[in-house]
Design an enzyme around this catalytic site. Sequence first.
Site, PDB file in Angstrom:
ATOM      1  N   ASP A  14       0.859  -1.186   0.000  1.00  0.00           N
ATOM      2  CA  ASP A  14       0.000   0.000   0.000  1.00  0.00           C
ATOM      3  C   ASP A  14       0.892   1.232   0.000  1.00  0.00           C
ATOM      4  O   ASP A  14       1.805   1.345   0.832  1.00  0.00           O
ATOM      5  CB  ASP A  14      -0.911   0.022   1.232  1.00  0.00           C
ATOM      6  N   ASP A  73     -21.142  21.854  35.381  1.00  0.00           N
ATOM      7  CA  ASP A  73     -19.754  21.905  35.847  1.00  0.00           C
ATOM      8  C   ASP A  73     -19.637  22.934  36.964  1.00  0.00           C
ATOM      9  O   ASP A  73     -20.587  23.669  37.255  1.00  0.00           O
ATOM     10  CB  ASP A  73     -18.808  22.247  34.688  1.00  0.00           C
ATOM     11  N   ASP A  94     -21.767  21.208  41.652  1.00  0.00           N
ATOM     12  CA  ASP A  94     -20.782  20.171  41.988  1.00  0.00           C
ATOM     13  C   ASP A  94     -21.496  18.832  41.915  1.00  0.00           C
ATOM     14  O   ASP A  94     -22.448  18.589  42.666  1.00  0.00           O
ATOM     15  CB  ASP A  94     -20.231  20.429  43.398  1.00  0.00           C
ATOM     16  N   ARG A 140     -14.062  11.526  30.199  1.00  0.00           N
ATOM     17  CA  ARG A 140     -12.747  11.734  30.835  1.00  0.00           C
ATOM     18  C   ARG A 140     -12.899  12.196  32.286  1.00  0.00           C
ATOM     19  O   ARG A 140     -12.148  13.052  32.763  1.00  0.00           O
ATOM     20  CB  ARG A 140     -11.920  12.764  30.050  1.00  0.00           C
TER      21      ARG A 140
END
Length: 616
Positions: A88, A477, A504, A520
């Site tokens: 390739d 957040d 929170d 994450r």
Amino acid sequence: MVLSPVIGKLLHKRVVLASASPRRREILSHAGLRFEVVPSRFKEKLDKASFPTPYAYATETAKQKALEVARRMHQKDLRAPDVVIGADTIVTIGGLILEKPVDKQDAYRMLSRLNGKEHSVFTGVAIVQCCTTDTRLDMEVSEFHEETTVKFSELSEELLWEYINSGEPMDKAGGYGIQALGGMLVEHVRGDFLNVVGFPLNRFCKKLMELYYPPRREHLQRVKHDSIPPVDTFENLSDVEGSSSDPAQGGDGGGHGRAEADGDRRQAPAGPQGTDSNGAGESPPPFPAGLLELIDGFKASKALFVACKLNVFDVLKDDAPLKAVDIAGKIDASVCGTERLLDVCVALGLLEKTDRGYRNTELADVHLASDSEYSLHGLVMHNNDHFWNLFTDLELAVREGASAAFGRKPEEPIQSKRKKLQFMTAMHGLTMLAARQVATAFDLSRFASACDLGGCTGALARALTQEYPRLKVTVFDLPEVIEHIPCFQPEGRRSDRISFMPGDFFKDDLPEADLYILSRILHEWPDDKVCELLSRVSGRCKPGGGILVAEKVLGDKPAARGSLPASLNLLVRTQGTERGLPEYRGLLERHGFRDVRRAHAGDRLDVMLGTRASPP
């Protein structure tokens, strides 16, 4: 004469070329190789972003092409060919892979990128040796890649379109064929010309030598010449060509003349300190190029950090090309130091240098200029200002624990406005890279509302609302994060289906939603805190609702348990841990989420989707 015995090793074998390319067929035919052509049906849809380098992508594609042909022929005939060759070829510039253009406009975009610049042509090659035993197919894969550098002349629009209208670019990687009309575009070539045509014949023959003529220590001899330093030489290949061409007859499947070699060793026993009677010593170990690059790696990282801190890529995005003296004036630095830094960035593939000066590569324009949509400038600065100091104290962190590394040096508080904005910018850049892949990893169209917990700048929320027209997303957040959101709102692209709520998630009531998102987040916390958070989400989520978790999931095998980025971060992290799929699935199921599925979102992120079950 060197190639004759090498190619001759394949003359009595059934060899298949897994490619319909007439150029590869011509190159191998002219070399004297006899083979069949069986084009591969492998769909070339590998995720380019999941490969660390362009050549890794080309090599894997070549391997998959060859394996597909070998398996298909074995299934059809219950006997695979002896050797299948896959290849390739790709063209790359500034980290961008250019394959075959889909139309004339695409060809024009490709050739415009190459115009007046130097680029790389990579060919990945896979040699699959097949053996059929009792209808079972065994395959051994050898693979390599070859790089050739090509420089295009500065070409006019008329010349580019004249070449495009010839039709030649349409079936060629990068949109040109160097062996035909495309040769008029090329100013110079460094490396194997045939590699650019489509097959690196020289490297292929060397690989065959490794496979069929493995070097043996007793075949090395020290040859001395007047005024010339001693050199190690192998015996002439033609001297051993009289032995069987079938590796299996050599007694170990790895070469020929095994009994002869054993006899040679008995006749010429090794002398003191591993030296035989002819004075040949131990062959040196392979040159540790990768290790040397690793040792110097921190220098390259710091050069990148400094270039970003001095806004080199911003200067060159707005006004290029520029000479070193002009750039030095704009960044308030010495001319000598600036020129050295710029030359390092050229060597790293971040800048291009011509007679007219320096300019950004496409990679730098897209990811290192601070105002680019997919900029990682903030991530670079966060690594420079935060992680560099932590890793400076790595020895202390290893000896006494990561908490010592975090607390040793007095710095401005992590919660200061500058630090908070820098962290948010870093997370924004990381999220943007994979936001669409996370949003499309599963079909989320059944959900009417979502809550992105710890959603920071709302980058993932925007990707979700673009993908699902009826979805409304709440970003939840901390108040000190929400107050800086206006800094990250793209002009003219605000959506009334995205809202931001301060709070929170360990203390305050969670917003009501059909789908809860944790991207994450979980790897930052130990199991007890993860369980506390999942318990709060589970208590708020209605039966039939969902949870979407985006994290890097560790591999199942012990050898694959640690990814390098995750393992490096763990060295200086005071809490939290990386987890495998069984751990994540167990945590989610323990809190009432069933049917947990996983999908990949690039090479550094996985996505898991679970459905809230009805309470028993």
